[in-house]
Each structure stands twice: as C-alpha cells, then as structure tokens.
Design a protein around this motif. Structure first.
Motif, mmCIF file in Angstrom:
data_model
loop_
_atom_site.group_PDB
_atom_site.id
_atom_site.type_symbol
_atom_site.label_atom_id
_atom_site.label_comp_id
_atom_site.label_asym_id
_atom_site.label_seq_id
_atom_site.Cartn_x
_atom_site.Cartn_y
_atom_site.Cartn_z
ATOM 1 N N ALA A 251 2.668 -0.912 -6.028
ATOM 2 C CA ALA A 251 1.545 -1.039 -5.001
ATOM 3 C C ALA A 251 0.204 -1.896 -5.680
ATOM 4 C CB ALA A 251 1.197 0.431 -4.687
ATOM 5 N N ASP A 252 -0.279 -2.227 -4.671
ATOM 6 C CA ASP A 252 -1.730 -2.777 -4.979
ATOM 7 C C ASP A 252 -2.716 -1.848 -4.714
ATOM 8 O OD1 ASP A 252 -0.953 -5.783 -5.049
ATOM 9 O OD2 ASP A 252 -0.256 -5.470 -3.131
ATOM 10 N N TYR A 253 -2.631 -1.154 -3.726
ATOM 11 C CA TYR A 253 -3.571 0.148 -3.327
ATOM 12 C C TYR A 253 -2.877 1.329 -2.863
ATOM 13 C CZ TYR A 253 -8.286 1.371 -1.546
ATOM 14 O OH TYR A 253 -9.454 1.959 -1.589
ATOM 15 N N GLY A 254 -3.730 2.697 -2.982
ATOM 16 C CA GLY A 254 -2.899 3.655 -2.686
ATOM 17 C C GLY A 254 -3.839 4.972 -2.091
ATOM 18 N N HIS A 255 -3.173 5.607 -1.206
ATOM 19 C CA HIS A 255 -3.824 6.711 -0.771
ATOM 20 C C HIS A 255 -3.236 8.100 -0.760
ATOM 21 C CE1 HIS A 255 -6.489 3.863 1.845
ATOM 22 N NE2 HIS A 255 -5.162 3.005 1.943
ATOM 23 N N VAL B 175 5.683 4.895 1.828
ATOM 24 C CA VAL B 175 5.614 6.361 1.708
ATOM 25 C C VAL B 175 6.448 7.034 0.750
ATOM 26 C CG1 VAL B 175 6.281 8.639 2.816
ATOM 27 C CG2 VAL B 175 4.908 7.081 4.018
ATOM 28 N N GLU B 176 6.014 7.647 -0.337
ATOM 29 C CA GLU B 176 6.831 8.231 -1.345
ATOM 30 C C GLU B 176 6.266 9.441 -2.013
ATOM 31 O OE1 GLU B 176 9.253 8.358 -3.384
ATOM 32 O OE2 GLU B 176 10.316 6.175 -3.227
ATOM 33 N N GLN B 177 7.045 10.165 -2.464
ATOM 34 C CA GLN B 177 6.769 11.306 -3.430
ATOM 35 C C GLN B 177 6.925 10.987 -4.896
ATOM 36 O OE1 GLN B 177 7.749 15.677 -2.287
ATOM 37 N NE2 GLN B 177 8.881 14.513 -0.460
ATOM 38 N N ASN B 178 7.674 9.955 -5.254
ATOM 39 C CA ASN B 178 7.959 9.495 -6.465
ATOM 40 C C ASN B 178 6.708 8.511 -6.920
ATOM 41 O OD1 ASN B 178 8.652 8.187 -8.829
ATOM 42 N ND2 ASN B 178 10.919 7.926 -8.284
ATOM 43 N N VAL B 179 5.684 9.152 -7.180
ATOM 44 C CA VAL B 179 4.255 8.597 -7.368
ATOM 45 C C VAL B 179 4.300 7.530 -8.305
ATOM 46 C CG1 VAL B 179 1.888 8.972 -8.090
ATOM 47 C CG2 VAL B 179 2.965 10.840 -6.449
ATOM 48 N N SER B 180 4.670 7.694 -9.560
ATOM 49 C CA SER B 180 5.036 6.873 -10.657
ATOM 50 C C SER B 180 5.616 5.394 -10.237
ATOM 51 C CB SER B 180 5.455 7.307 -11.713
ATOM 52 O OG SER B 180 5.482 6.650 -12.871
ATOM 53 N N VAL C 275 0.724 -1.159 -0.128
ATOM 54 C CA VAL C 275 0.118 -0.007 -0.005
ATOM 55 C C VAL C 275 0.800 1.246 -0.060
ATOM 56 C CG1 VAL C 275 -1.577 1.417 1.276
ATOM 57 C CG2 VAL C 275 -1.832 -1.215 1.097
ATOM 58 N N ALA C 276 0.592 2.111 -0.797
ATOM 59 C CA ALA C 276 1.404 3.524 -1.033
ATOM 60 C C ALA C 276 0.549 4.457 -0.495
ATOM 61 C CB ALA C 276 1.634 3.831 -2.431
ATOM 62 N N LEU C 277 1.377 5.329 0.395
ATOM 63 C CA LEU C 277 0.982 6.662 1.049
ATOM 64 C C LEU C 277 1.577 7.649 0.156
ATOM 65 C CD1 LEU C 277 1.143 6.459 4.833
ATOM 66 C CD2 LEU C 277 -0.973 6.232 3.166
ATOM 67 N N ILE D 228 3.746 -4.598 3.006
ATOM 68 C CA ILE D 228 4.777 -3.196 2.902
ATOM 69 C C ILE D 228 3.659 -2.132 2.794
ATOM 70 C CG2 ILE D 228 6.393 -1.970 1.527
ATOM 71 C CD1 ILE D 228 7.500 -4.567 0.562
ATOM 72 N N LEU D 229 3.988 -0.754 3.727
ATOM 73 C CA LEU D 229 3.415 0.397 3.654
ATOM 74 C C LEU D 229 4.451 1.081 3.127
ATOM 75 C CD1 LEU D 229 0.739 2.193 4.005
ATOM 76 C CD2 LEU D 229 1.372 2.496 6.498
#
Length: 264
Positions: free
Chosen positions: A208-212, A197-202, A31-33, A194-195
C-alpha cells in the motif's frame, strides 16, 4: 479519484455502523483499510460500490465522490458503469460455470469483442494457474485459484478502481504472497487505483501507499504505509508484536484497547 467525505452509515434505519469516515484514493494509488472484525471496513467498501442498498443500508450523512461525480445516491449497477469493481469477501465464484465463463461474466456490459478477448489473455497472463484450468468448473477450484478468478473477473470489466475485500482470507502464506505480488503488478501495469480491506496488516502495508485504521466505525489512525508499519500501536495491536518482537497476550491486548479508547 475517490473522495469519501465524513460518511455515516445506518442499517435498517436503526444500526449505525460508520461514524464520520473520511478517506481519499488518488489515481493509481493503493490504499489499505485495516482493523479487526466489526470495525466497518467492509461496510465502507459497500457504501462506495452501492451494495449497501441491497442490504437495507444507507449513507445517512456525508458524501462519496468518484471522478468528481457524487455516487452515494446511485445504485450499484450505475457505479459499476462509472468504473468501480468490487471483489467481495469469500471468493464468490459462479460455481456451475467454467473458469472462462466466470471471467466473461465480468465483461457482460462490454461490446468490444476484440478488447474482451485481449483482456481475457491479460487475466490469464496474470493468473497462470487458472489459465491451465480455463475449462474447469469453478466450484472445483482451490481457495487460492478461486481468489485469482474473482480478481480476474473484476479486471474483465476494465475498472478504473478495484475494491478488494480480504483477498488473503483463509489462504496459505505462500499463496497470500503470490496474490499480493499480482495485485501490486496489476496496480503498476494498469495504473489501477485499489482500495484494499485486510486483517493481514503486514501483507497489506507491504504493497500500500497509504493506510487507515478503522475501529468501531471510526478512522482512528491514518498515514503513509511506511509510517504505519513502524507505528508501535499498529505493530502491537494489529500485527501482534511487541517492541521486542514477541506475541502479545490477550491480557495485554485488552489493556491496549482500553488505552486506545482513553487516548481517543
């Protein structure tokens, strides 16, 4: 596996950083924040790992549960024992120790010497560059090698879940690609949640499977990673691309931010 329920976080009893953040991470999921600096991403990770307590921060409302157990009232050492390892932003290696010694620090709670030895080889298999440098003082490693080292050190604790904070920060694009491929491989082979955190969104949404998306301490957008990648707002503001693929100007970004607040 992880359930963050409408949490609010305050620092020094004055500064409110998170305002009703909720998210879930399933077993084996990535999951991406996402979001800009100051949105509350790192604070969310620290609330989960218990590190807030070392910085005069506190979860003042809501709750956090891991494997069915409430953890927001526990200290970071107790949360680590339950199976959560956080890789902090900034590649925080123990510079005066060798690569191998850094990795063994990650296993300091473990008593299974054979298992530790096997996991050391596992980490070296994932990160071949640091295998060749296992006796080198970690302070002399490159930025990419240090990033591999801190992820490997977290793996040595045998966590059920890893919290990764900005693993691509300051790295060249080819190194970012390499590290993200390894993260994806770890997730698949170890079935490790895995959770991220990224500013590199791409880069984040590619694995990721899911994102917020967090803005100003709130979740403003959530969804499957494939949908977020195609979302026009995410592409324009967080990837810097317009509908025709051109870079957004600062004036257009300001207009977008005003539009987001109006919609929000």
């Amino acid at each position: 596996m992880l359930q963050v329920n409408n949490i609010e976080v305050v620092y020094m009893n004055v500064i409110q950083v998170l305002r009703g953040v909720s998210l879930t991470v399933a077993d084996g999921q990535i999951v991406a924040l996402l979001g800009a600096n100051g949105g509350g991403k790192t604070t969310t990770l620290k609330a989960i790992s218990g590190m807030l307590k070392t910085e005069e921060g506190e979860v003042t409302d809501g709750s956090i549960e891991f494997d069915g157990q409430r953890i927001d009232r526990l200290g970071p050492e107790d949360i680590a024992v339950l199976g959560i390892s956080q890789v902090m932003e900034g590649r925080r290696v123990l510079e005066h120790l060798s690569v191998e010694e850094n990795l063994l620090v990650g296993a300091y709670r473990r008593k299974d010497r054979r298992g530790v030895k096997l996991d050391l080889e596992m980490v070296f298999d994932y990160f071949l560059p640091i295998k060749r440098l296992h006796r080198r003082m970690s302070g002399y490693l490159s930025g990419g090698e240090q990033q591999m080292l801190v992820i490997g050190r977290a793996l040595m604790a045998r966590p059920k879940m890893m919290l990764l904070d900005e693993p691509s920060l300051g790295l060249a694009p080819l190194l970012v690609q390499e590290i993200y491929e390894i993260i994806q491989k770890i997730n698949a082979e170890q079935n490790m949640a895995i959770l991220l955190v990224e500013q590199n969104v791409s880069a984040a949404l590619d694995i990721a499977d899911y994102g917020h998306v967090l803005e100003n301490g709130r979740v403003v957008l959530s969804g499957p990673a494939v949908d977020l990648r195609d979302n026009e707002d995410v592409r324009e503001f967080y990837m810097g691309l317009s509908a025709v693929g051109s870079q957004k100007s600062y004036r257009e970004v300001k207009h977008y931010r005003r539009r987001k607040r109006w919609l929000g």
